[in-house]
Design a protein around this motif. Structure first.
Motif, mmCIF file in Angstrom:
data_model
loop_
_atom_site.group_PDB
_atom_site.id
_atom_site.type_symbol
_atom_site.label_atom_id
_atom_site.label_comp_id
_atom_site.label_asym_id
_atom_site.label_seq_id
_atom_site.Cartn_x
_atom_site.Cartn_y
_atom_site.Cartn_z
ATOM 1 N N PRO A 1 0.803 -1.226 0.000
ATOM 2 C CA PRO A 1 0.000 0.000 0.000
ATOM 3 C C PRO A 1 0.839 1.282 0.000
ATOM 4 O O PRO A 1 0.448 2.274 -0.608
ATOM 5 N N ARG A 2 1.995 1.294 0.646
ATOM 6 C CA ARG A 2 2.824 2.504 0.671
ATOM 7 C C ARG A 2 3.460 2.782 -0.676
ATOM 8 O O ARG A 2 3.701 3.934 -1.039
ATOM 9 N N SER A 3 3.736 1.743 -1.440
ATOM 10 C CA SER A 3 4.323 1.913 -2.773
ATOM 11 C C SER A 3 3.255 1.944 -3.860
ATOM 12 O O SER A 3 3.563 2.142 -5.026
ATOM 13 N N SER A 4 2.025 1.689 -3.474
ATOM 14 C CA SER A 4 0.865 1.780 -4.363
ATOM 15 C C SER A 4 0.886 0.787 -5.515
ATOM 16 O O SER A 4 0.612 1.135 -6.653
ATOM 17 N N PHE A 5 1.223 -0.482 -5.207
ATOM 18 C CA PHE A 5 1.104 -1.527 -6.219
ATOM 19 C C PHE A 5 0.781 -2.859 -5.566
ATOM 20 O O PHE A 5 0.877 -3.021 -4.353
ATOM 21 N N VAL A 6 0.402 -3.811 -6.420
ATOM 22 C CA VAL A 6 0.130 -5.182 -6.002
ATOM 23 C C VAL A 6 1.035 -6.093 -6.815
ATOM 24 O O VAL A 6 1.148 -5.941 -8.036
ATOM 25 N N HIS A 7 1.687 -7.021 -6.140
ATOM 26 C CA HIS A 7 2.515 -8.038 -6.798
ATOM 27 C C HIS A 7 1.634 -9.253 -7.018
ATOM 28 O O HIS A 7 0.937 -9.703 -6.105
ATOM 29 N N VAL A 8 1.648 -9.799 -8.242
ATOM 30 C CA VAL A 8 0.989 -11.083 -8.508
ATOM 31 C C VAL A 8 1.988 -11.975 -9.232
ATOM 32 O O VAL A 8 2.820 -11.499 -10.010
#
Length: 176
Positions: A159-166
Motif C-alpha cells: 500500500p505505501r508503494s501503491s502496487f500489487v505483486h501477482v
C-alpha cells in the motif's frame, strides 16, 4: 444438491485453470499495459480461444523486459491470463494495467536486494512469473482481494508503494 456438494463445486470452479474453456469461446483476450519506467504502452490480443498468439507474447516479453538492462525473457503466459481474469473479476475489463516491475535479470535483482528491503533472493520476477501492477480505476485493495480469491499464485500488497505483486508461483499472500 446439498450444501457441501455445492461448496465443493464452487471451489473447483474458482480454482479452474485460466486456460480452461470460458463462456467467451473464441473471443480474443486483450490486455492494455503501460510500463511506468519506460512510458511504453501496448494493447494486444495475446490469446484467442485456447491459443496464445506467439507474436503477441513476443511483444509482451519486450514491453515487460528488465528496463535497467534491456534484457528480456519468456514471460509465463499464465501471468497474462491472471491479469486478464483480474480485470474481469474486479469489474474493470478495459482498464489499463500500470506496470511497475515485471522481468528482472539476476543482476538487477541482486542490485535491488542490496538497496531495498523485501526483494527475494530467488524472486519469481527473474523467471518471468511475477509482475507488480496497479489497475487504473480500481483500488489496490480490490486488486489484492480479487487476486487472493482467484488463488492462482502469490499476492503481495504494497500500500505505501501503491502496487500489487501477482505471480504464478505457489499460492501465498503477504503485506509489505
Amino acid at each position: 444438491m446439498n450444501r457441501r456438494h455445492f461448496l465443493g463445486l464452487a471451489l473447483a470452479a474458482a480454482a479452474a485453470p485460466a486456460f480452461a474453456k470460458t463462456r467467451h469461446g473464441n473471443q480474443p483476450r486483450i490486455l492494455t499495459l503501460h510500463h511506468l519506467h519506460t512510458e511504453e504502452r501496448l494493447t494486444v490480443a495475446y490469446r484467442i480461444g485456447d491459443h496464445y498468439r506467439r507474436d503477441a507474447l513476443q511483444e509482451l516479453n519486450r514491453l515487460l523486459r528488465d528496463h535497467r538492462t534491456d534484457e528480456t525473457t519468456a514471460m509465463d503466459p499464465r501471468l497474462f491470463d491472471l491479469l486478464y481474469d483480474l480485470q474481469l473479476r474486479t469489474g474493470h475489463p478495459d482498464a489499463e494495467i500500470e506496470v511497475f516491475s515485471a522481468y528482472r535479470s539476476p543482476k538487477t535483482n541482486a542490485m535491488l536486494r542490496r538497496t531495498s528491503r523485501g526483494v527475494a533472493r530467488k524472486s519469481l520476477h527473474m523467471s518471468g512469473k511475477a509482475i507488480d501492477i496497479r489497475l487504473s480505476g480500481c483500488s489496490n485493495r480490490r486488486v489484492k482481494d480479487t487476486a487472493i480469491a482467484l488463488g492462482r499464485g502469490g499476492v503481495g500488497y504494497y500500500p505505501r508503494s501503491s502496487f500489487v505483486h501477482v505471480d504464478t508461483g505457489p499460492v501465498r499472500s503477504w503485506r509489505a
